[in-house]
Enzyme design. Structure first.
Site, PDB file in Angstrom:
ATOM      1  N   CYS A 194      -6.161   4.319  -3.263  1.00 33.44           N
ATOM      2  CA  CYS A 194      -6.428   2.944  -2.819  1.00 33.44           C
ATOM      3  C   CYS A 194      -7.673   2.270  -3.383  1.00 33.44           C
ATOM      4  O   CYS A 194      -7.583   1.220  -4.024  1.00 33.44           O
ATOM      5  CB  CYS A 194      -6.571   2.923  -1.300  1.00 33.44           C
ATOM      6  SG  CYS A 194      -5.055   3.279  -0.426  1.00 33.44           S
ATOM      7  N   ARG A 210      -7.841  -1.056  -6.002  1.00 30.64           N
ATOM      8  CA  ARG A 210      -8.172  -2.419  -5.532  1.00 30.64           C
ATOM      9  C   ARG A 210      -9.369  -2.980  -6.285  1.00 30.64           C
ATOM     10  O   ARG A 210      -9.417  -4.169  -6.616  1.00 30.64           O
ATOM     11  CB  ARG A 210      -8.463  -2.382  -4.019  1.00 30.64           C
ATOM     12  CG  ARG A 210      -7.199  -2.229  -3.221  1.00 30.64           C
ATOM     13  CD  ARG A 210      -7.395  -1.542  -1.869  1.00 30.64           C
ATOM     14  NE  ARG A 210      -6.125  -0.898  -1.539  1.00 30.64           N
ATOM     15  CZ  ARG A 210      -5.141  -1.500  -0.888  1.00 30.64           C
ATOM     16  NH1 ARG A 210      -5.292  -2.721  -0.429  1.00 30.64           N
ATOM     17  NH2 ARG A 210      -3.993  -0.882  -0.673  1.00 30.64           N
ATOM     18  N   SER A 238      -8.260   1.627   5.439  1.00 32.38           N
ATOM     19  CA  SER A 238      -6.890   2.075   5.725  1.00 32.38           C
ATOM     20  C   SER A 238      -6.641   2.159   7.227  1.00 32.38           C
ATOM     21  O   SER A 238      -7.572   2.400   8.006  1.00 32.38           O
ATOM     22  CB  SER A 238      -6.633   3.440   5.102  1.00 32.38           C
ATOM     23  OG  SER A 238      -6.773   3.358   3.711  1.00 32.38           O
ATOM     24  N   HIS A 256     -10.875  -2.329   2.087  1.00 38.68           N
ATOM     25  CA  HIS A 256     -11.114  -0.989   1.532  1.00 38.68           C
ATOM     26  C   HIS A 256     -11.999  -0.993   0.280  1.00 38.68           C
ATOM     27  O   HIS A 256     -11.858  -0.128  -0.594  1.00 38.68           O
ATOM     28  CB  HIS A 256      -9.781  -0.271   1.230  1.00 38.68           C
ATOM     29  CG  HIS A 256      -9.901   1.215   1.435  1.00 38.68           C
ATOM     30  ND1 HIS A 256      -8.882   2.105   1.225  1.00 38.68           N
ATOM     31  CD2 HIS A 256     -10.974   1.962   1.830  1.00 38.68           C
ATOM     32  CE1 HIS A 256      -9.295   3.330   1.482  1.00 38.68           C
ATOM     33  NE2 HIS A 256     -10.557   3.261   1.853  1.00 38.68           N
ATOM     34  N   HIS A 280       1.578   2.240   4.042  1.00 40.57           N
ATOM     35  CA  HIS A 280       0.616   3.335   4.219  1.00 40.57           C
ATOM     36  C   HIS A 280       0.787   3.869   5.646  1.00 40.57           C
ATOM     37  O   HIS A 280       0.947   3.090   6.582  1.00 40.57           O
ATOM     38  CB  HIS A 280      -0.791   2.770   4.020  1.00 40.57           C
ATOM     39  CG  HIS A 280      -1.887   3.791   3.966  1.00 40.57           C
ATOM     40  ND1 HIS A 280      -2.280   4.514   5.059  1.00 40.57           N
ATOM     41  CD2 HIS A 280      -2.679   4.195   2.935  1.00 40.57           C
ATOM     42  CE1 HIS A 280      -3.274   5.329   4.699  1.00 40.57           C
ATOM     43  NE2 HIS A 280      -3.527   5.152   3.412  1.00 40.57           N
ATOM     44  N   ASP A 328      -0.538  -0.631  -4.776  1.00 48.05           N
ATOM     45  CA  ASP A 328      -1.833  -0.094  -5.227  1.00 48.05           C
ATOM     46  C   ASP A 328      -1.728   1.274  -5.876  1.00 48.05           C
ATOM     47  O   ASP A 328      -2.585   1.666  -6.660  1.00 48.05           O
ATOM     48  CB  ASP A 328      -2.840  -0.047  -4.062  1.00 48.05           C
ATOM     49  CG  ASP A 328      -2.453   0.950  -2.986  1.00 48.05           C
ATOM     50  OD1 ASP A 328      -1.256   1.294  -2.859  1.00 48.05           O
ATOM     51  OD2 ASP A 328      -3.358   1.402  -2.244  1.00 48.05           O
ATOM     52  N   ASN A 329      -0.689   2.022  -5.509  1.00 49.90           N
ATOM     53  CA  ASN A 329      -0.467   3.342  -6.112  1.00 49.90           C
ATOM     54  C   ASN A 329       0.925   3.813  -5.687  1.00 49.90           C
ATOM     55  O   ASN A 329       1.619   3.128  -4.932  1.00 49.90           O
ATOM     56  CB  ASN A 329      -1.547   4.363  -5.697  1.00 49.90           C
ATOM     57  CG  ASN A 329      -1.808   4.420  -4.202  1.00 49.90           C
ATOM     58  OD1 ASN A 329      -2.850   3.977  -3.734  1.00 49.90           O
ATOM     59  ND2 ASN A 329      -0.847   4.922  -3.444  1.00 49.90           N
ATOM     60  N   ASP A 347       0.837  -1.202   0.000  1.00 45.52           N
ATOM     61  CA  ASP A 347       0.000   0.000   0.000  1.00 45.52           C
ATOM     62  C   ASP A 347       0.870   1.249   0.000  1.00 45.52           C
ATOM     63  O   ASP A 347       1.605   1.504   0.954  1.00 45.52           O
ATOM     64  CB  ASP A 347      -0.895  -0.028   1.254  1.00 45.52           C
ATOM     65  CG  ASP A 347      -2.021   0.976   1.167  1.00 45.52           C
ATOM     66  OD1 ASP A 347      -1.958   1.896   0.329  1.00 45.52           O
ATOM     67  OD2 ASP A 347      -2.981   0.846   1.954  1.00 45.52           O
ATOM     68  N   ASP A 348       0.813   2.006  -1.076  1.00 42.79           N
ATOM     69  CA  ASP A 348       1.569   3.263  -1.214  1.00 42.79           C
ATOM     70  C   ASP A 348       3.075   3.036  -1.356  1.00 42.79           C
ATOM     71  O   ASP A 348       3.873   3.907  -0.998  1.00 42.79           O
ATOM     72  CB  ASP A 348       1.317   4.222  -0.036  1.00 42.79           C
ATOM     73  CG  ASP A 348      -0.118   4.698   0.067  1.00 42.79           C
ATOM     74  OD1 ASP A 348      -0.933   4.316  -0.782  1.00 42.79           O
ATOM     75  OD2 ASP A 348      -0.415   5.462   1.005  1.00 42.79           O
ATOM     76  N   LYS A 401       1.433   9.477  -5.235  1.00 39.38           N
ATOM     77  CA  LYS A 401       0.038   9.092  -4.946  1.00 39.38           C
ATOM     78  C   LYS A 401      -0.928  10.261  -5.145  1.00 39.38           C
ATOM     79  O   LYS A 401      -0.658  11.369  -4.700  1.00 39.38           O
ATOM     80  CB  LYS A 401      -0.045   8.614  -3.491  1.00 39.38           C
ATOM     81  CG  LYS A 401      -1.442   8.322  -2.981  1.00 39.38           C
ATOM     82  CD  LYS A 401      -1.401   7.800  -1.559  1.00 39.38           C
ATOM     83  CE  LYS A 401      -2.802   7.561  -1.019  1.00 39.38           C
ATOM     84  NZ  LYS A 401      -2.799   6.919   0.295  1.00 39.38           N
ATOM     85  N   LYS A 452      -5.589  -5.440   4.173  1.00 38.11           N
ATOM     86  CA  LYS A 452      -6.543  -4.334   3.986  1.00 38.11           C
ATOM     87  C   LYS A 452      -7.585  -4.681   2.926  1.00 38.11           C
ATOM     88  O   LYS A 452      -7.246  -5.257   1.898  1.00 38.11           O
ATOM     89  CB  LYS A 452      -5.747  -3.101   3.571  1.00 38.11           C
ATOM     90  CG  LYS A 452      -6.559  -1.914   3.098  1.00 38.11           C
ATOM     91  CD  LYS A 452      -5.653  -0.703   2.982  1.00 38.11           C
ATOM     92  CE  LYS A 452      -6.217   0.360   2.084  1.00 38.11           C
ATOM     93  NZ  LYS A 452      -5.364   1.563   2.074  1.00 38.11           N
TER      94      LYS A 452
HETATM   95 MG    MG Z   1      -2.664   3.130  -1.290  1.00 37.26          MG
END
Ligand code: MG
Length: 463
Positions: free
Chosen positions: A77, A81, A159, A136, A233, A285-286, A37-38, A306, A134
């Site tokens: 996010c 996803r 998150s 989300h 994240h 994810d990003n 994540d991130d 992001k 996660k």
């Molecule tokens: Mg993310």
């Protein structure tokens, strides 16, 4: 008498065999998607990180395919996803907002039950399915992991900075600073709260233990494991074994612990001799959350992070590993998150659901035979708006906007054009010199818009 007894013993097995048809020559491959994540483009050793040690991911890259031009499906996010799990641009499922960019704890929407997730499709092919980490994609009935094709789920509903005790204002971003009463996100198993607030220092460890246990429990039946890590994240937490150990502060610590986690999973597969029959994909994810400063990652030479459709927001690391099947390579083909859906279905011997528009391509020929796939355009959305389009080395921006707190939205007429092979940092607009490229991109976008049918917006309002 003896013969009859023997026959009666064998009859159930015989009828099972007849009911199932002939047994497949090769067992269906397992699929593991590991989603950070991130995590930024330049946060792994194999992508140039110097202060973060990632020996397990570097080995995974050396033994598999490392993609240099892989794109997540969105710059934040929730839509990212949704697209990974449906194989469709998030606009199609309605999982992209405008003002509201991602789901919040008090959001009404979620992944529509009518969407077919990769878990549902693989379950239809006889797979056991598990979500760890996660989610989300919605906390209401119809959108939760067990409603969307997963047999089991263990992790956070959204998150780790989203606190059900506070009502985040509309359009608010979250913060690395804890609220006065502490983080309150719950750790859940199969829809039930296990621990609240979740002890985030041990999340990566516990996710890993769950994953390794799940692998060990499924040596004879094909499985799909979706491991969506909570980190890096913000807020960042690492277990005592990793806290303070990297040269890149707490951010580096969390990434080094993710690397350890990947090592544990690949070791479990090697130990059980399942590595040649398990596709493992690692990606993010990003891009990195740059306004977090030292608590955000790095996109290296790429522009922004992001929240932006500049390269840094959506071009992320991606590794594919299946020793013995996937030959080691570095691929500069343009590939994207929505490609994993048709790839996994094809490997499972299944067919894509009919009557549904998919946006990905089966990567099997690239992965297993080193074939070059036909060139195809990639479309960069920010919420429901088409911001940019890439074809080959060319990327045209119709609108630009920086990540959170960055440059405001600007529209470009004529659009900006960059040659990403020569200029990965998107610095020199070469549109005036290439009108023929701009014409080609305009035509491609026109065709894309003609067939893009947006779904009902899911991220529009809150309770
Ligand atoms: Mg993310």
């Amino acid at each position: 008498m003896k013969t009859i007894k023997k026959l009666s013993l064998w009859m159930p097995l015989l009828s099972i065999a007849l009911a199932c048809g002939s047994a497949p020559a090769v067992a269906k491959p397992n699929v593991i998607l590991i989603f950070a994540d991130d995590l930024g483009y330049a946060d792994l050793g194999c992508y140039g990180a110097e202060k973060i040690r990632t020996p397990h991911l570097d080995r995974m890259a050396a033994e598999g395919v490392r993609f240099t031009d892989f794109y997540s499906a969105a710059e934040v996010c929730t839509p990212s996803r949704a697209a990974l799990l449906t194989g469709r641009y998030p606009l199609r499922s309605g999982m992209c907002g405008d003002v509201e960019r991602v789901l919040f704890p008090n959001s009404k929407g979620g992944l529509p039950p009518a969407e077919t997730t990769l878990a549902e499709a693989l379950r239809g092919e006889g797979y056991s399915t598990m979500h760890i980490g996660k989610w989300h994609l919605g906390i209401h009935e119809g959108s939760r992991p067990l409603d969307q094709g997963f047999d089991h789920s263990f992790g956070l509903p959204y998150s780790n900075d989203m606190d059900a005790r506070k009502d985040l204002p509309k359009g608010a971003t979250s913060s690395a600073t804890p609220p006065a009463d502490g983080w309150n996100v719950a750790l859940m198993r199969d829809g039930k709260v296990m621990e609240q607030p979740a002890d985030q220092t041990t999340l990566t460890k516990r996710y890993t233990e769950e994953a390794v246990r799940f692998i060990g429990d499924h040596k004879t039946k094909p499985f799909f494991l979706y491991l969506a890590h909570t980190f890096p994240h913000v807020p960042l937490f690492a277990s005592p074994d990793f806290r303070g150990k990297s040269k890149a502060g707490i951010y580096g610590d969390t990434v080094e612990e993710l690397d350890w986690s990947v090592g544990q999973i690949l070791d479990a597969l090697r130990k059980e001799k399942m590595q040649e029959n398990t596709l493992v994909v690692f990606t993010s994810d990003n891009g990195p959350w740059l306004i977090m400063g030292s608590q955000g990652g790095s996109a290296g030479p790429l522009r922004d992070g992001k929240g932006s459709t500049w390269e840094g927001g959506m071009r992320v690391p991606c590794l594919a590993w299946m020793p013995g099947r996937i030959k080691p390579a570095v691929s500069s083909q343009v590939v994207q998150a929505m490609d994993w859906f048709p790839t996994a279905i094809s490997m499972a011997g299944g067919k894509l659901p009919e009557g549904v528009a998919f946006d990905g391509t089966n990567l099997s020929a690239l992965l297993f035979d080193h074939q070059t796939l036909p060139e195809r355009p990639y479309f960069f959305y920010r919420g429901p708006h088409l911001f940019a389009c890439r074809i080959g080395p060319w990327k045209a921006h119709f609108h630009t906007q920086g990540g959170f707190g960055g440059e405001p939205k600007q529209s470009h007429e004529p659009p900006l054009l960059y040659h990403l092979s020569d200029d990965p940092g998107e610095r020199e607009n070469v549109a005036p010199r290439h009108p023929e490229v701009m014409n080609m991109i305009h035509e491609t976008v026109r065709k894309h818009k003609a067939v893009m049918v947006p779904g009902t917006k899911q991220l529009k309002s809150k309770h």
